[in-house]
Scaffold this motif. Sequence first.
Motif, PDB file in Angstrom:
ATOM      1  N   PHE A  60       2.405  -0.935   6.486  1.00  0.00           N
ATOM      2  CA  PHE A  60       2.785  -1.803   5.190  1.00  0.00           C
ATOM      3  C   PHE A  60       0.844  -2.211   5.388  1.00  0.00           C
ATOM      4  CE2 PHE A  60       6.734  -0.650   6.626  1.00  0.00           C
ATOM      5  CZ  PHE A  60       7.674  -0.137   4.776  1.00  0.00           C
ATOM      6  N   GLY A  61       0.875  -1.827   3.561  1.00  0.00           N
ATOM      7  CA  GLY A  61      -0.781  -2.199   3.252  1.00  0.00           C
ATOM      8  C   GLY A  61      -1.115  -3.508   2.847  1.00  0.00           C
ATOM      9  N   ARG A  62      -1.699  -4.161   2.730  1.00  0.00           N
ATOM     10  CA  ARG A  62      -2.344  -5.645   2.187  1.00  0.00           C
ATOM     11  C   ARG A  62      -1.456  -5.713   0.742  1.00  0.00           C
ATOM     12  NH1 ARG A  62      -5.792  -3.600   4.327  1.00  0.00           N
ATOM     13  NH2 ARG A  62      -6.645  -3.575   6.720  1.00  0.00           N
ATOM     14  N   GLU A  63      -0.976  -6.703   0.191  1.00  0.00           N
ATOM     15  CA  GLU A  63      -0.777  -7.314  -0.998  1.00  0.00           C
ATOM     16  C   GLU A  63      -1.934  -6.868  -2.426  1.00  0.00           C
ATOM     17  OE1 GLU A  63      -0.353  -9.276   1.623  1.00  0.00           O
ATOM     18  OE2 GLU A  63       0.996 -10.874   1.635  1.00  0.00           O
ATOM     19  N   ARG A  64      -3.361  -6.769  -1.076  1.00  0.00           N
ATOM     20  CA  ARG A  64      -4.302  -6.550  -2.902  1.00  0.00           C
ATOM     21  C   ARG A  64      -4.410  -5.400  -3.209  1.00  0.00           C
ATOM     22  NH1 ARG A  64      -6.684 -10.679  -5.961  1.00  0.00           N
ATOM     23  NH2 ARG A  64      -5.703 -12.919  -4.798  1.00  0.00           N
ATOM     24  N   PHE A  65      -4.369  -4.511  -1.601  1.00  0.00           N
ATOM     25  CA  PHE A  65      -5.162  -2.690  -1.818  1.00  0.00           C
ATOM     26  C   PHE A  65      -4.773  -2.021  -0.831  1.00  0.00           C
ATOM     27  CE2 PHE A  65      -8.098  -3.287   1.566  1.00  0.00           C
ATOM     28  CZ  PHE A  65      -8.372  -5.053   1.090  1.00  0.00           C
ATOM     29  N   GLY A  66      -3.408  -2.671  -0.499  1.00  0.00           N
ATOM     30  CA  GLY A  66      -3.262  -1.130   0.393  1.00  0.00           C
ATOM     31  C   GLY A  66      -3.206  -1.651   1.837  1.00  0.00           C
ATOM     32  N   LEU A  67      -3.493   0.122   2.171  1.00  0.00           N
ATOM     33  CA  LEU A  67      -4.202   0.685   3.330  1.00  0.00           C
ATOM     34  C   LEU A  67      -5.489   1.301   2.875  1.00  0.00           C
ATOM     35  CD1 LEU A  67      -1.127   2.036   4.442  1.00  0.00           C
ATOM     36  CD2 LEU A  67      -1.786  -0.174   6.077  1.00  0.00           C
ATOM     37  N   SER A  68      -6.344   1.042   3.648  1.00  0.00           N
ATOM     38  CA  SER A  68      -8.210   1.888   3.983  1.00  0.00           C
ATOM     39  C   SER A  68      -7.681   3.027   4.054  1.00  0.00           C
ATOM     40  CB  SER A  68      -8.480   0.899   4.585  1.00  0.00           C
ATOM     41  OG  SER A  68      -8.453   1.310   5.603  1.00  0.00           O
ATOM     42  N   ASN A  69      -8.429   3.659   3.707  1.00  0.00           N
ATOM     43  CA  ASN A  69      -8.188   5.591   4.085  1.00  0.00           C
ATOM     44  C   ASN A  69      -8.560   5.558   5.473  1.00  0.00           C
ATOM     45  OD1 ASN A  69      -7.761   6.252   1.099  1.00  0.00           O
ATOM     46  ND2 ASN A  69     -10.197   6.213   0.994  1.00  0.00           N
ATOM     47  N   GLU A  70      -9.435   4.505   6.143  1.00  0.00           N
ATOM     48  CA  GLU A  70      -9.590   4.824   7.514  1.00  0.00           C
ATOM     49  C   GLU A  70      -8.193   5.233   8.277  1.00  0.00           C
ATOM     50  OE1 GLU A  70     -11.415   3.330   5.635  1.00  0.00           O
ATOM     51  OE2 GLU A  70     -12.642   4.598   5.420  1.00  0.00           O
ATOM     52  N   GLU A  71      -7.226   3.962   7.551  1.00  0.00           N
ATOM     53  CA  GLU A  71      -6.095   3.201   7.806  1.00  0.00           C
ATOM     54  C   GLU A  71      -4.885   4.439   8.315  1.00  0.00           C
ATOM     55  OE1 GLU A  71      -6.669  -1.547   7.854  1.00  0.00           O
ATOM     56  OE2 GLU A  71      -5.014  -0.133   6.348  1.00  0.00           O
ATOM     57  N   VAL A  72      -4.973   4.380   7.099  1.00  0.00           N
ATOM     58  CA  VAL A  72      -4.318   6.256   6.151  1.00  0.00           C
ATOM     59  C   VAL A  72      -4.523   7.096   7.555  1.00  0.00           C
ATOM     60  CG1 VAL A  72      -3.776   7.784   4.615  1.00  0.00           C
ATOM     61  CG2 VAL A  72      -3.731   5.438   4.159  1.00  0.00           C
ATOM     62  N   ASP A  73      -5.397   7.658   7.758  1.00  0.00           N
ATOM     63  CA  ASP A  73      -6.020   8.546   8.537  1.00  0.00           C
ATOM     64  C   ASP A  73      -5.165   8.173   9.687  1.00  0.00           C
ATOM     65  OD1 ASP A  73      -7.464   9.629   7.130  1.00  0.00           O
ATOM     66  OD2 ASP A  73      -9.654   8.860   8.326  1.00  0.00           O
TER      67      ASP A  73
END
Lengths: 260, 260
Positions: A125-138
Motif C-alpha cells: 500500500f502506497g503513501r497517503e499523498r501519491f501511492g506507490l512509485s512505478n519502481e515499487e509497482v515493478d
Amino acid sequence: MAGTNRSDENLSGGPAIILVEPQLAENIGMVARAMANFGLGDLRLVNPRDGWPNEGARAAASRADHVIDAARLFDSVEAAAADLSYLLATTARPRYSIKAVRGPDSAAAELRARIAADRPAGILFGRERFGLSNEEVDLADEIVTFPVNPAFASLNIAQAVLLMSYEWMRSGLGEHAAPRFQAPEIAQAPKDDLYRFFEHLEGSLDETGYFFPLEKRDTMVHNLRTMLTRAGFSEPELRTLRGVLRSFERHARIARENEA
Amino acid sequence: MAGTNRSDENLSGGPAIILVEPQLAENIGMVARAMANFGLGDLRLVNPRDGWPNEGARAAASRADHVIDAARLFDSVEAAAADLSYLLATTARPRYSIKAVRGPDSAAAELRARIAADRPAGILFGRERFGLSNEEVDLADEIVTFPVNPAFASLNIAQAVLLMSYEWMRSGLGEHAAPRFQAPEIAQAPKDDLYRFFEHLEGSLDETGYFFPLEKRDTMVHNLRTMLTRAGFSEPELRTLRGVLRSFERHARIARENEA
C-alpha cells in the motif's frame, strides 16, 4: 459499533500488509485496527515518516495492540517483501506497466490459494499523498485496484487495507464458494532472490555498457524487471539465470585477463 | 491513494445512509467520503451530537462536498426513514429480535433489487459507543452484520459505511466484476521470434562455455527454454532480451580485440 476484543482468540495467517512510507501515525493505527477486525496480523512498515514504535499509532489502533506490537520495520520495499513469493501492489490509477490487474475479490482468492499452499504473500500500500512509485509497482507480481466511483476515486490507505482485509475474511467463508483455484504449479522464489537477481543482471549490464544513453537506464530497468517478474521464476530457475550471468561475466573477464 | 475528484460525474441513486446520533464530526466526514468513493449520495443524520452543518465534518470528507451539502437533518429515526420502503439495521452483535440477518453482500443485492424496482431503501448505522438501541433495530426490516473476527469485532461507523458502500458498488458490477482498468493484453511474439532468441542465447552460451559438462547441454537447454517460454514474451520484449545478449557479446569481443 461495540464488540469484544480478546487478543488470545485473534486469528492469524493471511497476507502481509506492507505500508510504504506511511506519513500519519493515525493511519497506521487504523490499518492495524482494520487488520484485527478481519483476522490479519502481519503488518510491515517501510520507513514510516514519524519513526517506529509510535504511540499515536497505538492510540488510533483502538486496542489492536497485538498487531501494533508485532509490526516490523524495514528500510526498503525489497527488504519488507524478501520472504514473500507473491506480491500485489495496490494502485488507484492505470499504470503503464504490463501486469495483470485484479479486483479485491479476485486478489483475495488468489492470496488464499497461495497461502494455503504455504507460499507467503503480501500486499503493498502506497503513501497517503501519491501511492506507490512505478519502481515499487515493478517489484510486485500483479496489481489490485478497487471498483470505486471514477469521479471520486481517492481511497485512504486505512480504507484500502480495510477492503482488502474484508475480502480476505470473505474469501475464507464457505458460503461464498469461491471458485477452486489451483495452487500455482511453480513455487515462486522468495522476492529477495528475484531482487538479487535483478541487481546482479543490472550490475552486469552496467559493466557491458548496455544502459545507453544513461538517462534511459530507469526505463530500461523497468522494462526488464516487468518482463522478468511476469515469468514467476522459482528458486532453481533463478539459480540457473544467475549461472547464465556468471558465465557471461567470466567469459569477458577471461578475455580481459588474457589481454593483461 | 491519489485519484480524481470531479463532482459533476458523481454517481447517484443507491440506498440512504442514516447515521443515528453520530458523535464525532470526523466520522460523519469519513462516512461522506466513503459514500462518494462508491457512488452513494443520500446521507441522513439523526440528531448529530455537535449539530449540523458542521465544518469539521466537511474537512474530514476530503472534498466529498456534494455529499455533505446534500445531507439532511432529522430529529428521529422514524422521520429519517419515513419515505423508505425497506430498511436495514447494522449490528455487531446478535439481537433478541427475530429478524432475518444478512451479510453485506446479500444485503447489497437485496437493496439493489428493491431500488431497481423504485422502492427507496436505506441502512441504519448506530452511535460510535453503543450502536443502535433495540427499539431502533425494531424499526428495520432486516439486520445486516459484518463477517468480522469474533475476537476483534469492533467496527468504526465510517468503516461499516465503507463496507456497505463497497458492496453496493460491487453488487452492480455482476458476478465477476472487471477491475476499472486492465493491463494491456500482452501480444505474445510469434514462436519463430522466440525460437530465434533461444538459438541466439544458446549460441552465446556455447561461446562462454556455459554448457558444462557438455553431455548436460540438452537438459540445460530444456530448462532454459521452459522457464523463458513461460513468461510469454512479446516481440518488443524479445528485442530487448536480444539487446541484452548483444551487449554481453560486444563486451567480451571488445575485451578480446583489445587483447589482439
